[in-house]
Scaffold this motif. Sequence first.
Motif, PDB file in Angstrom:
ATOM      1  N   SER B 137     -30.633  29.512 -32.618  1.00 47.04           N
ATOM      2  CA  SER B 137     -31.107  28.329 -31.901  1.00 47.04           C
ATOM      3  C   SER B 137     -32.560  28.007 -32.184  1.00 47.04           C
ATOM      4  CB  SER B 137     -30.911  28.514 -30.399  1.00 47.04           C
ATOM      5  OG  SER B 137     -31.807  29.486 -29.929  1.00 47.04           O
ATOM      6  N   ARG B 185     -25.634  27.118 -36.222  1.00 44.49           N
ATOM      7  CA  ARG B 185     -26.906  26.628 -35.698  1.00 44.49           C
ATOM      8  C   ARG B 185     -26.646  25.804 -34.448  1.00 44.49           C
ATOM      9  NH1 ARG B 185     -28.848  25.915 -41.394  1.00 44.49           N
ATOM     10  NH2 ARG B 185     -30.186  27.752 -41.563  1.00 44.49           N
ATOM     11  N   PHE B 187     -28.550  24.089 -31.170  1.00 47.05           N
ATOM     12  CA  PHE B 187     -29.890  23.796 -30.723  1.00 47.05           C
ATOM     13  C   PHE B 187     -29.985  23.329 -29.287  1.00 47.05           C
ATOM     14  CE2 PHE B 187     -31.631  24.984 -34.495  1.00 47.05           C
ATOM     15  CZ  PHE B 187     -31.109  24.324 -35.574  1.00 47.05           C
ATOM     16  N   ASN B 188     -28.861  23.180 -28.562  1.00 44.01           N
ATOM     17  CA  ASN B 188     -29.020  22.971 -27.137  1.00 44.01           C
ATOM     18  C   ASN B 188     -27.917  23.714 -26.392  1.00 44.01           C
ATOM     19  OD1 ASN B 188     -26.684  21.387 -26.891  1.00 44.01           O
ATOM     20  ND2 ASN B 188     -27.815  19.537 -27.401  1.00 44.01           N
ATOM     21  N   TYR B 190     -25.432  22.980 -24.497  1.00 41.15           N
ATOM     22  CA  TYR B 190     -24.010  22.593 -24.554  1.00 41.15           C
ATOM     23  C   TYR B 190     -23.389  23.014 -25.865  1.00 41.15           C
ATOM     24  CZ  TYR B 190     -25.282  19.993 -20.457  1.00 41.15           C
ATOM     25  OH  TYR B 190     -25.753  19.658 -19.234  1.00 41.15           O
ATOM     26  N   GLU B 191     -24.179  22.998 -26.930  1.00 41.16           N
ATOM     27  CA  GLU B 191     -23.640  23.461 -28.215  1.00 41.16           C
ATOM     28  C   GLU B 191     -23.376  24.958 -28.165  1.00 41.16           C
ATOM     29  OE1 GLU B 191     -25.953  22.325 -31.588  1.00 41.16           O
ATOM     30  OE2 GLU B 191     -26.075  20.252 -30.924  1.00 41.16           O
ATOM     31  N   LEU B 193     -22.590  26.688 -25.477  1.00 33.80           N
ATOM     32  CA  LEU B 193     -21.388  26.898 -24.671  1.00 33.80           C
ATOM     33  C   LEU B 193     -20.148  26.493 -25.450  1.00 33.80           C
ATOM     34  CD1 LEU B 193     -22.826  25.663 -21.292  1.00 33.80           C
ATOM     35  CD2 LEU B 193     -22.054  27.955 -21.802  1.00 33.80           C
ATOM     36  N   ALA B 224     -34.845  29.750 -25.889  1.00 39.63           N
ATOM     37  CA  ALA B 224     -35.150  28.470 -26.535  1.00 39.63           C
ATOM     38  C   ALA B 224     -34.238  27.369 -26.031  1.00 39.63           C
ATOM     39  CB  ALA B 224     -35.022  28.604 -28.052  1.00 39.63           C
ATOM     40  N   VAL B 225     -32.980  27.706 -25.666  1.00 42.48           N
ATOM     41  CA  VAL B 225     -32.077  26.650 -25.208  1.00 42.48           C
ATOM     42  C   VAL B 225     -32.123  26.473 -23.704  1.00 42.48           C
ATOM     43  CG1 VAL B 225     -30.458  26.703 -27.096  1.00 42.48           C
ATOM     44  CG2 VAL B 225     -30.160  28.296 -25.259  1.00 42.48           C
ATOM     45  N   PRO B 228     -36.033  24.572 -21.618  1.00 45.79           N
ATOM     46  CA  PRO B 228     -36.271  23.160 -21.309  1.00 45.79           C
ATOM     47  C   PRO B 228     -35.577  22.699 -20.034  1.00 45.79           C
ATOM     48  CG  PRO B 228     -35.605  23.411 -23.586  1.00 45.79           C
ATOM     49  CD  PRO B 228     -35.453  24.746 -22.944  1.00 45.79           C
TER      50      PRO B 228
END
Lengths: 367, 327
Positions: B137, B185, B187-188, B190-191, B193, B224-225, B228
Amino acid sequence: MQREVGTLPLAPALRARLAAAGFQTAQELLDTGPCGLSKEIGISREEALEALQVVRQECQGDAARTAGGSGATRKCTALELLEEEQSQGFIITFCSALDNILGGGVQLTKITEICGAPGVGKTQLCMQLAVDVQIPECFGGVAGEAVFIDTEGSFMVDRVVDIAAACVQHCHLIAEAQQEEDHGEALETFSLENILSHIYYFRCRDYTELLAQVYLLPEFLSEHSKVRLVVIDGIAFPFRHDFEDLALRTRLLNGLAQQLIIIANDHRAAVVLTNQMTTRIGQSQSTLVPALGESWGHAATVRLIFHWDNSQRLATLYKSPSQKEATIAYEITSHGFRDVQPPAVTASAGGTELNPRKRPRTEGEKQ
Amino acid sequence: MVVLRAGLCPGLTEDMIQLLRAKGIRTVVDFVSSDLEDIAQKCSLSYKALVAVRRVLLAQFSAFPANGADLYEELKSSTAILPTGSPSLDQLLDSGLYTGEVTELMGAPGSGKTQVCLGIAASVSLGLKQHILFLDSTGGFSASRLYQILQAQTEDEEEQARSPGETEAGFVLQLEALQRVQVERVFNIYEVLGALQELRDRLSQQVVSSVGSLKVVVLDSVSAVISPLLGGRQSEGLALMMQLSRELKTLAREFSLAVVVTNQVTRDSSSGPLKPALGRSWSFVPSTRVLLESREGTWQKPSTQRAASLAKSPRQPTGIQVELDIG
C-alpha cells in the motif's frame, strides 16, 4: 458475493441503517432489490438504487479479480514486476554520484522526497529534473514531460533556461562524438523552446489550493499522457504556517500521500517532493530533522537529505527500498546540478564556480 | 443479526414471515429468543412447525463449544512455524512466524520494515517453496531488491559447489521463487478489504493453480491505508479498522496463514517518546509486535545494522533485543 456490508464503500449513515435492519452480506442486499430495500430501511428509491449500484460495482470488481481478469487491477507476480522494473527508465540528475546511490536516477512510480536546509539546492535539483525528464530515449532519458507545482514561488524561469541550454549542449556533444542516425532526429525536437513548453507550471498559494490541484491531477495526466514527472516544490510550506489543528494536518497529509502514490503508480510517473527541516530539541542536544512530523516520514518511498559540511554540499540517501544508505558530495554550477569536480581537472569551463544566485557560505555564518 | 427470509430453512414460508413481522419479529435472534407458545397463539401458526423451524435455525446459526483437548490436537497438527530468513529474528519470535496469528513489525521511516518483509518473502518462497501474497500500500515493494535477497540466499546455500550447472540451477530456482510471490497494489482501505475478500473466496473454492499452497500474507503497511480515516468526529475510521482486523484474524485462523503487517510510529509531541501508530484499539489485534530501530538514531551516520525488540508476545518475555543486518 459474501462481502460484508461493513466493508462496502457506502455512506456511514446508510451503513448504520443497514446494520440495524439486519443485513450482513452484499448478496442479501442484491437479492432484496431497490424497492424492498427502500421499504425496509426507510430511504428513497433513488438512494436505494444508487447504493445497489455501488454494491454491484464492488462485487463485479471482486469477481473480475477472482477470475483472473486484467484491466485496472494492480496484481502480478514478483517475476513480472522484476521485468517491468528492469525495463523502466530512470530520470538522471546529471550528477553521477547521486545517480549511483539512487540506483540509476530518480525512479518512476515512486515518491522521492528531498529534505534540506534553506539554500542547499532542493529547488535547483527539481528544476534540473524537470529538464532531464525530457531527454530523448536515444540519449538515455525517458522522453517525458513535467508538471511543476510551486508553493513557495521559487521557480525562476531564467534559471531553467540556463539549465536547459546546458543540457541541450551536452546532448549535442554526445551526438557529435557518437554520430548515430536517431541522435540527429532527436536533437531537432530537443530544443530550448520545446523543453520549456513541456514543463506545466502550477502555482498554489495555500494548502486548499494544493489539495485541490492534486485532486485534479489524475484528469490532467490522462489528457497529457506523456508526463513522467510531478514535482511539488515545497510541500511543507503551506502546511506549516497557520495550521491550528495538528490532527487534521496529519490526516490531510496522509490522504495526500496516498493520492500521490496512486498517481505515481497509475500514470508511471515519478513524484518528487521537497521538504523543509526543523529542529528537534532533545535531552542534551538539538538535531535537524525533516519537517511535518514522524508520520510524514513514511509517505515517501525514497528520502534524500541534503546538508552542509563546511561549505561542501552533501546528499545522504536516508530511506530506500533497494539501495544502501550512502552520502555523496555534489555541486551547483551555472549549468545546474553537477558532480563535484576533482581539483586536478581544470579544463571544464565554469565547472567549479558556485551558483552566483545563492550567497556563499562562510565559516562565521554557519551554526 | 440475520433477517428472516423465505427459504432460510424448510418450513419457513413467506406467509409465516409476514405474520411474524406483523408481531415485530424480524430477525433470527428475535425468533429464537421469543416464547413459541405465545407466538403460536398470536399468529395462529402451528406450534410443531415453529419448534421445527427453531431447531433448524439454531443448528444453522449458533456456534458450538469445542473440547480443549481437541482444540489442542487440531492446533498442533495445523500450525506451522515459518523461518523468517534471519536467524536472530527467528530467535526473537520463538523460532519463526506462527501460522494462525497476526504478527506486527513497527518502526520509524527507514528502519527496515519493508526489508524484513522482503526477507520473509524470499525465505518462504525459496526455502519452503510456498506461495506468498504481498499487499503493497505504499509503493515500497522493489522486485530488484527481492531478487538480490534471493541471490544472496541461494549463494549461502550453495557455497560449496560452484560448477556452472549449479549456478544455472540456482538461477532457475530464483525465477521460480519470484513466481511464487504475488504482489497486489492496494492504495485505499476498500481495495485492501476487496483483496482480502477475493483471497478468501479463492481459498475456500480451493483453486490450486493460482494460489498454490499459500502460507503467508504480508500487508505493508496497514497504517498507510487507515491513518487518513482516523481522527476527527466520525468514528467511521475506527469501524473500518476493526473490520480489517477481523478479516485478517479470521483469514489467519481459518486457512492457517501467517499474517504479517507493518505499522508506523508517531510521537505525541515534538519531544515525546515514539509510540506505535493507530492507537490503543489496534494494539490488541496482533499477537506479536516487534519494534525495529536503527542503532545510531540520527541520519548523519548511515549503517545497515538494526535493533529489533519484542514489544508484545504470547510466548516470550517482552523486552528481548537482537541485532539485525538488513544489508
